[in-house]
Design an enzyme around this catalytic site. Structure first.
Site, short mmCIF file in Angstrom:
data_model
loop_
_atom_site.label_atom_id
_atom_site.label_comp_id
_atom_site.label_asym_id
_atom_site.label_seq_id
_atom_site.Cartn_x
_atom_site.Cartn_y
_atom_site.Cartn_z
N LEU A 155 41.93 32.06 -32.81
CA LEU A 155 42.98 32.69 -33.58
C LEU A 155 42.43 34.02 -34.09
CD1 LEU A 155 44.32 29.73 -35.78
CD2 LEU A 155 45.32 30.63 -33.68
N ASP A 156 43.28 35.02 -34.15
CA ASP A 156 42.84 36.30 -34.72
C ASP A 156 42.39 36.10 -36.16
OD1 ASP A 156 43.59 37.61 -32.38
OD2 ASP A 156 45.63 37.97 -33.12
N LYS A 157 41.57 36.99 -36.64
CA LYS A 157 41.04 36.91 -38.00
C LYS A 157 42.14 36.66 -39.02
CE LYS A 157 38.82 39.72 -41.59
NZ LYS A 157 38.21 41.05 -41.91
N THR A 159 45.24 35.57 -38.53
CA THR A 159 46.19 34.51 -38.21
C THR A 159 45.65 33.21 -38.75
OG1 THR A 159 46.95 35.61 -36.18
CG2 THR A 159 47.31 33.24 -36.33
N ARG A 260 51.91 38.68 -30.88
CA ARG A 260 52.08 39.98 -31.53
C ARG A 260 52.62 41.02 -30.57
NH1 ARG A 260 46.22 40.79 -34.02
NH2 ARG A 260 47.19 42.65 -34.95
#
Length: 332
Positions: A155-157, A159, A260
């Site tokens: 997961l992105d930082k 998210t 996104r």
């Protein structure tokens, strides 16, 4: 994999030097005209090329008495090399760091982690410590025997939400295969700009690759002209207002920043996602994206597993502030 996964090469190299060690060497005739990093890999073969490239970038390599910071520099036979073997931030990144982790499930084979927004998943430039990987290494001695401490998707930082992490190599390999085969169901809640128009459900098939104008971003690309991969997302409307909408997204592929990018391409960039056209709103300090549901068959016991993560307070507050309603009972 997450909303985004890239490959990660675990870094080996010197991490336990009591003090710096220096090596001197001359470039052999066989390396005449070769790259500096490749030449170093020949003269100090016990260290990885990745680690040696880190040394070059940190001014720890002298080429004919002068510091050289470019791995691509060409060398000549007889040139002198001096290498200061020392720990680098990257070579020390894969170390245990105790931290509180929200673990929803754990057995001998895997664990389910509820990641908070702001936690980086693995070490990378700018974040060589304090990552989920560091926390996993501290929590589980088995993690040190696995690539990326068992992390199989990301997961992105900024998210939040659910991730599955393997505890054995066999489980890790099976989970990677399951994700590739699209048998792991991953669903997200996203808060986006713009009033929703048209059909309640949209099936988005738009390939994603590096943005040719900004290599730090991803973008929808034309595969006949640019490198990229197929990306598929199902988007379902939950609630819409005059200026914002709340949607549920289901991933069928796992490209970097997939949700996104796809939401931005639909004309609905995520709230507070400046990288893809989303302005700050509702008091959110990060992109409005949460991995709320994870479902798959246990790779060893074959039991059906379903996990859910409640929407974090910051997203709940933003939804209310922006005049929308969130009812978890309407999720499918």
């Amino acid at each position: 994999m997450p909303d985004g996964q890239d490959s990660l090469d675990d870094t080996d190299g010197a991490t336990d030097f009591a003090e710096f060690e220096s090596r001197q060497a001359s470039v052999p005739i066989s390396s005449h005209g070769e790259r500096l990093d490749r030449t170093l890999a020949l003269v100090v073969p016990e260290f990885s090329r990745s680690y040696l490239q880190q040394l070059i970038a940190s001014n720890a390599v002298l080429h004919n008495g002068l510091a050289q910071t470019k791995s691509s520099t060409r060398v000549k036979a007889g040139d002198t090399l001096s290498i200061e073997l020392k720990p680098t931030p990257q070579s020390q990144a894969f170390k245990p760091e105790a931290m509180a982790l929200d673990v929803l499930f754990e057995d001998d084979f895997l664990r389910i982690v509820n990641k908070p927004a702001g936690l980086v998943v693995h070490p990378a430039p700018g974040n060589w410590s304090g990552t989920l990987l560091n926390g996993l290494l501290a929590r589980d001695v088995q993690a040190s025997n696995l690539p990326r401490a068992g992390i199989v998707h990301r997961l992105d930082k900024d998210t939040s939400g659910l991730m599955v992490v393997a505890r054995t190599r066999q489980t890790m390999d099976q989970l990677v295969s399951m994700i590739a085969a699209r048998t792991v169901s991953r669903q997200y809640i996203a808060l986006a700009h713009g009033a929703w128009q048209g059909a309640k459900k949209r099936h988005v098939e738009l390939p994603i690759g590096r943005d040719v104008r900004n290599r730090l971003r991803m973008a929808v690309v034309d595969l006949t002209k640019h490198a990229g991969k197929a990306a598929v997302t199902d988007v379902t409307l939950l609630e819409t207002g005059a200026a914002f909408c709340l949607v549920q997204c289901k991933l069928h592929t796992g490209r970097t920043h997939q949700i996104r990018v796809h939401m931005s391409a639909l004309g609905h960039p995520l709230v507070s996602d400046a990288s893809y056209g989303g302005a700050s709103a509702g008091g959110l300090q990060r992109q409005a994206l949460h991995a709320w549901r994870l479902a798959f068959e246990h790779p060893v016991t074959h039991a059906p597993l379903v996990f859910q993560s409640a929407l974090p307070p910051d997203m709940q507050s933003a939804i209310t502030d922006l005049g929308l309603r969130y009812n978890p009972n309407e999720l499918t």
